[in-house]
Design an enzyme around this catalytic site. Structure first.
Site, mmCIF file in Angstrom:
data_model
loop_
_atom_site.group_PDB
_atom_site.id
_atom_site.type_symbol
_atom_site.label_atom_id
_atom_site.label_comp_id
_atom_site.label_asym_id
_atom_site.label_seq_id
_atom_site.Cartn_x
_atom_site.Cartn_y
_atom_site.Cartn_z
ATOM 1 N N ASP A 58 32.761 33.798 6.440
ATOM 2 C CA ASP A 58 34.021 33.797 6.539
ATOM 3 C C ASP A 58 34.743 32.784 6.013
ATOM 4 O OD1 ASP A 58 36.118 35.599 7.655
ATOM 5 O OD2 ASP A 58 36.741 34.015 8.970
ATOM 6 N N ASN A 86 38.424 33.365 4.123
ATOM 7 C CA ASN A 86 38.511 33.063 5.742
ATOM 8 C C ASN A 86 39.545 34.130 6.478
ATOM 9 O OD1 ASN A 86 40.070 31.040 7.843
ATOM 10 N ND2 ASN A 86 37.825 31.060 7.925
ATOM 11 N N GLU A 195 40.185 37.933 22.430
ATOM 12 C CA GLU A 195 39.768 39.340 21.962
ATOM 13 C C GLU A 195 38.437 39.759 22.388
ATOM 14 O OE1 GLU A 195 37.798 36.481 19.549
ATOM 15 O OE2 GLU A 195 39.973 36.313 20.250
ATOM 16 N N ASP A 196 37.471 38.543 22.691
ATOM 17 C CA ASP A 196 36.080 39.105 22.794
ATOM 18 C C ASP A 196 36.150 39.520 24.256
ATOM 19 O OD1 ASP A 196 36.581 36.582 23.561
ATOM 20 O OD2 ASP A 196 34.818 35.797 23.470
ATOM 21 N N ARG A 224 28.327 22.069 19.473
ATOM 22 C CA ARG A 224 28.113 21.399 17.971
ATOM 23 C C ARG A 224 28.443 20.025 18.284
ATOM 24 N NH1 ARG A 224 29.643 24.834 12.771
ATOM 25 N NH2 ARG A 224 29.748 22.753 12.187
ATOM 26 N N HIS A 229 33.457 24.057 16.543
ATOM 27 C CA HIS A 229 33.729 25.333 17.238
ATOM 28 C C HIS A 229 34.161 25.133 18.710
ATOM 29 C CE1 HIS A 229 31.746 27.558 13.885
ATOM 30 N NE2 HIS A 229 32.736 27.191 13.323
#
Length: 413
Positions: A58, A86, A195-196, A224, A229
């Protein structure tokens, strides 16, 4: 777009060529974590000939795209690589991967994370044995937390309403692709968060059932070191939008009643309630007023007595304040909670109550039921004849504690 379909996996084209699982990997600035992620797919006991990878870069600038191309050229797992500008979020790459998937099942694997070696074999076997459309494999956190309450035992058919599967709505699940195609499901890329959860809960509710593989660690959720993220806090407004969308989905697919109330607990407690905790003590009254305005249509439409009885007293009390527009009362309760003081338990004719600020204060106008201890859903704990004087004393004490906390925070003179 680059496609690699090695001869090593060469079954004839057609139905026999359909892999069991398409692993969709959306990747953005994923190095070096991507290396272990893809190695974990190659190491699956399910077998390279039964898996395909669709990897979507992305718009990375750290070598992610180049590594995907290199991997695709040498791997025994049939790999398709897409490189695109992206998109601004994980939904876009997942949708692209889903549109290219050929497998009977789809798994959305984040590029930072990795599988246990037997993960896909165990999850596919479960789906085939149970006939379910969604399979949850046990998740363990690496350098971060992970959900735990739903992994107590392996279950072929979990109760979506009564069990804790509703508290894990991330996309890292095994989904039967036919279900997703039949309902034209995709991730809503207009949403900045949640959204997930919307996608996964829809699959839970539209599918033939949900299974849990709890006796083997299928998925390692990696935190991470660079924090790239980690979930961004963002504006509080996007949290209300996420809650609204999830509540509307539940209302659309589940008739009013006990089952709907069971599911509604999730968006109210996980998404909405944190906006009305001690965090409000450090925000302006303008922000608090705006939050109440955003929450008003949600509580009016979905905060039912059946739902309220399912909540812990302090959660029910805060949401009752929001539903009734009681901003000052909420601030007192938030200060009391931040002070860490336990409320006194008061027995009454109709049950037991926790004397948080505002309890039996006519000026506040919050009903006793907001403070009440509840046993099984819909059934109140009974108690001996109660003590009005104790109730008033406990309420006064709670108000004094909250008042001191508010003064200390500069919110009251």
């Amino acid at each position: 777009m680059t496609d690699h379909h090695p001869a090593a996996s060469g079954t004839p084209a057609g139905a026999a060529d359909v892999p069991d699982v398409t692993v969709v990997v959306g990747a953005y600035q994923a190095m070096p974590y991507l290396v272990k992620c893809l190695e974990s797919v190659e190491a699956q006991t399910l077998g390279a000939d039964r898996i395909e990878i669709v990897a979507v870069d992305d718009g990375s600038t750290d070598g992610t795209g180049e590594y995907l191309e290199e991997f695709a050229a040498r791997s025994k797992v049939a790999t398709r690589v897409v490189r695109q500008a992206n998109s601004g979020g994980p939904g876009g790459p997942r949708n692209k991967g889903l549109s290219l998937a050929r497998g009977r099942f789809v798994f959305f694997l984040d590029a930072d994370d990795y599988f246990g070696e037997e993960a896909l074999e165990r999850m596919v076997a479960m789906a085939d044995r149970a006939g379910t459309d969604v399979v949850l494999g046990k998740v363990v956190g690496v350098n971060r937390g992970a959900p735990k309450s739903m992994w107590k035992k392996t279950v072929e058919h979990a109760d979506v309403y009564a069990s804790n599967v509703k508290y894990t709505l991330s996309a890292q699940k095994l989904f039967r692709r036919e279900l997703l195609v039949r309902h034209d499901m995709s991730f809503d890329t207009s949403m900045r968060t949640g959204e997930d959860a919307l996608f996964t809960l829809e699959a839970y509710l539209r599918g033939s059932g949900v299974s849990i593989v709890a006796d083997y660690t299928c998925y390692y959720l990696v935190g991470r070191d660079d924090g790239v993220h980690l979930t961004k806090s963002g504006s509080y407004a996007i949290r209300f939008e996420s809650a609204r969308r999830l509540m509307e989905l539940i209302a659309e697919l589940v008739p009013a009643g006990d089952r709907r109330d069971q599911l509604m607990v999730r968006p109210f407690t996980i998404t909405l309630l944190p906006q009305f905790g001690p965090v409000v003590l450090g925000q302006s009254r303008e922000v608090l007023a705006d939050k109440f305005t955003l929450a008003a249509p949600l509580t009016a439409a979905h905060f039912t007595p059946g739902l309220a009885r399912r909540l812990k007293p302090q959660d029910r009390l805060r949401l009752t304040c929001v539903a009734l527009g009681k901003q000052d009362a909420l601030l007192e309760i938030a200060a009391f909670l931040k002070a860490g003081t336990s409320p006194e338990t008061v027995r009454g004719l109709r049950g037991e109550y926790l004397a948080y600020p505002g309890f039996r204060d006519r000026a506040t106008g919050i009903p006793d039921t907001a403070y009440q201890l509840v046993g099984r859903p819909g059934r109140l704990r009974t108690a001996p004849d109660g003590a009005r004087r104790r109730a008033r004393k406990a309420a006064r004490r709670a108000r004094r504690i909250a008042g001191r906390a508010l003064r200390k925070l500069g919110l009251r003179r």
